[in-house]
Design an enzyme around this catalytic site. Structure first.
Site, mmCIF file in Angstrom:
data_model
loop_
_atom_site.group_PDB
_atom_site.id
_atom_site.type_symbol
_atom_site.label_atom_id
_atom_site.label_comp_id
_atom_site.label_asym_id
_atom_site.label_seq_id
_atom_site.Cartn_x
_atom_site.Cartn_y
_atom_site.Cartn_z
ATOM 1 N N ASP A 84 46.116 -77.424 -91.249
ATOM 2 C CA ASP A 84 45.754 -78.320 -90.155
ATOM 3 C C ASP A 84 46.638 -78.042 -88.943
ATOM 4 O O ASP A 84 46.957 -76.880 -88.652
ATOM 5 C CB ASP A 84 45.906 -79.773 -90.641
ATOM 6 C CG ASP A 84 44.942 -80.726 -89.967
ATOM 7 O OD1 ASP A 84 45.126 -81.004 -88.775
ATOM 8 O OD2 ASP A 84 44.013 -81.203 -90.638
ATOM 9 N N PRO A 92 59.442 -91.514 -91.933
ATOM 10 C CA PRO A 92 60.098 -92.084 -93.110
ATOM 11 C C PRO A 92 59.250 -92.070 -94.375
ATOM 12 O O PRO A 92 59.782 -91.944 -95.478
ATOM 13 C CB PRO A 92 60.410 -93.524 -92.675
ATOM 14 C CG PRO A 92 60.481 -93.470 -91.191
ATOM 15 C CD PRO A 92 59.486 -92.424 -90.773
ATOM 16 N N ASP A 103 53.665 -71.472 -90.456
ATOM 17 C CA ASP A 103 53.116 -71.750 -89.135
ATOM 18 C C ASP A 103 52.436 -70.492 -88.618
ATOM 19 O O ASP A 103 53.093 -69.475 -88.387
ATOM 20 C CB ASP A 103 54.237 -72.179 -88.181
ATOM 21 C CG ASP A 103 53.715 -72.811 -86.907
ATOM 22 O OD1 ASP A 103 52.685 -72.322 -86.388
ATOM 23 O OD2 ASP A 103 54.338 -73.781 -86.429
ATOM 24 N N ASP A 110 57.999 -73.392 -90.146
ATOM 25 C CA ASP A 110 57.601 -73.704 -91.529
ATOM 26 C C ASP A 110 56.449 -74.691 -91.652
ATOM 27 O O ASP A 110 56.234 -75.270 -92.713
ATOM 28 C CB ASP A 110 58.804 -74.221 -92.314
ATOM 29 C CG ASP A 110 59.345 -75.533 -91.736
ATOM 30 O OD1 ASP A 110 58.794 -76.023 -90.729
ATOM 31 O OD2 ASP A 110 60.324 -76.048 -92.309
ATOM 32 N N HIS A 118 47.455 -84.786 -85.906
ATOM 33 C CA HIS A 118 46.300 -84.766 -86.802
ATOM 34 C C HIS A 118 46.684 -84.465 -88.240
ATOM 35 O O HIS A 118 46.343 -85.199 -89.176
ATOM 36 C CB HIS A 118 45.281 -83.736 -86.306
ATOM 37 C CG HIS A 118 43.980 -83.782 -87.032
ATOM 38 N ND1 HIS A 118 43.664 -82.947 -88.074
ATOM 39 C CD2 HIS A 118 42.905 -84.584 -86.858
ATOM 40 C CE1 HIS A 118 42.451 -83.219 -88.516
ATOM 41 N NE2 HIS A 118 41.969 -84.213 -87.792
ATOM 42 N N ASN A 218 31.928 -83.788 -87.571
ATOM 43 C CA ASN A 218 31.718 -85.002 -86.773
ATOM 44 C C ASN A 218 30.663 -84.834 -85.691
ATOM 45 O O ASN A 218 30.651 -85.589 -84.728
ATOM 46 C CB ASN A 218 33.032 -85.413 -86.107
ATOM 47 C CG ASN A 218 34.124 -85.703 -87.107
ATOM 48 O OD1 ASN A 218 33.865 -86.041 -88.248
ATOM 49 N ND2 ASN A 218 35.364 -85.556 -86.682
ATOM 50 N N TYR A 232 30.058 -73.812 -98.054
ATOM 51 C CA TYR A 232 30.120 -72.773 -99.090
ATOM 52 C C TYR A 232 30.127 -73.400 -100.479
ATOM 53 O O TYR A 232 30.656 -74.503 -100.693
ATOM 54 C CB TYR A 232 31.377 -71.912 -98.915
ATOM 55 C CG TYR A 232 31.386 -71.057 -97.675
ATOM 56 C CD1 TYR A 232 30.262 -70.339 -97.282
ATOM 57 C CD2 TYR A 232 32.531 -70.962 -96.887
ATOM 58 C CE1 TYR A 232 30.281 -69.553 -96.140
ATOM 59 C CE2 TYR A 232 32.564 -70.173 -95.750
ATOM 60 C CZ TYR A 232 31.421 -69.470 -95.377
ATOM 61 O OH TYR A 232 31.433 -68.689 -94.244
ATOM 62 N N VAL A 235 33.033 -75.787 -102.485
ATOM 63 C CA VAL A 235 33.829 -76.686 -101.639
ATOM 64 C C VAL A 235 33.268 -78.096 -101.764
ATOM 65 O O VAL A 235 32.071 -78.306 -101.662
ATOM 66 C CB VAL A 235 33.811 -76.234 -100.166
ATOM 67 C CG1 VAL A 235 34.602 -77.193 -99.306
ATOM 68 C CG2 VAL A 235 34.344 -74.823 -100.045
ATOM 69 N N ASP A 258 28.839 -83.967 -100.573
ATOM 70 C CA ASP A 258 28.849 -84.306 -101.999
ATOM 71 C C ASP A 258 29.175 -85.771 -102.251
ATOM 72 O O ASP A 258 28.714 -86.361 -103.222
ATOM 73 C CB ASP A 258 29.870 -83.430 -102.730
ATOM 74 C CG ASP A 258 29.428 -81.978 -102.775
ATOM 75 O OD1 ASP A 258 28.255 -81.734 -103.068
ATOM 76 O OD2 ASP A 258 30.252 -81.087 -102.512
ATOM 77 N N SER A 282 37.538 -85.890 -90.883
ATOM 78 C CA SER A 282 38.865 -85.326 -91.108
ATOM 79 C C SER A 282 39.718 -86.255 -91.947
ATOM 80 O O SER A 282 40.542 -85.804 -92.741
ATOM 81 C CB SER A 282 39.584 -85.123 -89.779
ATOM 82 O OG SER A 282 39.015 -84.080 -89.056
#
Length: 410
Positions: A84, A92, A103, A110, A118, A218, A232, A235, A258, A282
């Site tokens: 993402d 926290p 990344d 990382d 998001h 969306n 596919y 998934v 599904d 999402s």
């Protein structure tokens, strides 16, 4: 596997900050709030104070009664990759749940930078831990999140902006997540054009027994284009519903859906601290990905396909009958974890399983047997007393009249 729905293809959920489609057109599932409402994250351009923590319990948590799940499964020993916009590890409620990831926008980092909030929101629905004075928490609070950053795209006043990787790098990120320990992959990002590299990456994940959950998209009002990789085979496609269980207007329809999960006005964590409401498939997707993690912990012998079967087989009925909108129904995490009659747990057709002896049932049977025996004794004794009483009532008077002499000719 016959048919997309029955075959238990893992289908995804729409994202709010998404990689743009290969074809022209936005891939962002739902608009983000204006930049001023978002927070300042080191290395990001946005400014503004972080949102405040929300104390109330959000509606999705009330629906799923997470306190019932906690004694059964928490997602411990399960890793969920969130591919993402990155996942901020300073919040926290997420601080102890985030692994070192990768990344693809800023090589060498990382995956724990999230400039658009998001990926952090997605991860929080899965793994946010409990916090005093805060009603919000994730479905699987002991899951480990593997963050993979591929996009910082956002929508401000209807316009898209921000960097993103191409489809080749996106496909590579899926393979990287598989090779680095992901048990479940959450894809709240959609493309709107088929691509051989992307399809191959999904097949690679499924071949490695990884559960892949994707957003349905969306853009129902913008032509409802086919979302990839959700469309596919394999998934798990996820659509969005509101608090009343009605499918969201933006949630895309098609055979790739599904099941559905909360995706309208859902509460999510934001980078650094606080929470906000957001919308989109999402945010429906991580409810399913989090439930998949619970299943992988509670039923460790199930493969990815069987996990998907349980998710679909244990849904609640939807208020509508349009299967392209609702799929098999509304996600029910508790049933998905506990249902023993789900297809993946049914006995093989070759024969009946050996009968399991339940000590409590044996004790109950013994008590019933003793009670029945006592009842028979009481009934028999009562019958004997009645017969004796009858004999006495008839014989004694006659004997008295005959002065107890035997009867005979006069």
């Amino acid at each position: 596997m016959p048919g997309r729905r029955i075959r238990l293809t893992l289908v995804g959920v729409v994202i709010a900050v998404a990689v743009p489609p290969i074809a022209p057109g936005p891939a962002v599932a739902a608009p983000l709030p204006p930049a001023a409402a978002r927070l300042a994250v080191p290395g990001c351009d946005d400014t503004g104070p972080p949102p405040k923590p929300v104390t109330a319990v959000p509606w999705a948590q009330k629906r799923y009664a997470l306190e019932r799940l906690a004694p059964l499964a928490t997602g411990a020993q399960v890793t969920v990759a969130v591919i993402d916009s990155g996942v901020d590890d300073t919040h926290p409620q997420l601080r102890s749940r985030i692994l070192s990831g990768r990344d693809y926008l800023d090589p060498g980092l990382d995956g724990t930078r999230d400039c658009v909030s998001h990926g952090t929101g997605v991860a929080s629905i899965i793994a946010a831990t409990s916090s005093r004075g805060v009603g919000f928490r994730g479905l699987a609070p002991q899951v480990k999140i593997l963050p993979v950053r591929v996009s910082e795209q956002k929508v401000i006043e209807g316009k898209e902006s921000g960097r993103y990787v191409g489809v080749a790098k996106f496909a590579e990120s899926i393979r990287w997540a598989v090779d680095n320990g992901a048990d479940v992959i959450n894809l709240s990002i959609v493309f709107y054009k088929d691509n051989a590299l992307l399809k191959s990456a999904i097949e690679y994940a499924l071949d490695k027994d990884v559960v892949v959950v994707g957003a349905a998209g969306n853009q129902n009002a913008e032509g409802n284009p086919t979302p990839y990789p959700t469309a596919y085979e394999g998934v798990i496609g996820v659509g969005s519903v509101d608090e009343a269980g009605q499918v969201s207007a933006f949630s895309q329809r098609g055979p790739w859906v599904d099941l559905v999960a909360p995706g309208a006005k859902v509460l999510v964590a934001t980078p650094e601290q606080g929470h906000k409401e957001d919308n989109g498939t999402s945010f429906a997707t991580p409810f399913v990905a989090g439930t998949a993690a619970l299943i992988r912990q509670y039923w460790p012998d199930l493969n990815a396909r069987q996990v998907a079967q349980r998710l679909v087989a244990t849904t609640d009925p939807a208020p509508g009958t349009d299967r392209d909108a609702y799929g098999a129904g509304i996600l029910n995490p508790y049933r998905a974890v506990t249902e023993t009659a789900a297809p993946a747990r049914q006995p093989a057709a070759a024969g009946l399983p050996p009968r399991q002896i339940d000590p409590e049932e044996v004790a109950r049977a013994e008590r019933r047997s003793v009670t029945q025996e006592r009842a028979l004794w009481v009934a028999g004794l009562a019958g004997a007393v009645a017969v004796i009483a009858l004999l006495l009532a008839v014989v004694l008077p006659r004997g008295a009249r005959r002065r107890w002499r035997p009867a005979g000719p006069v």
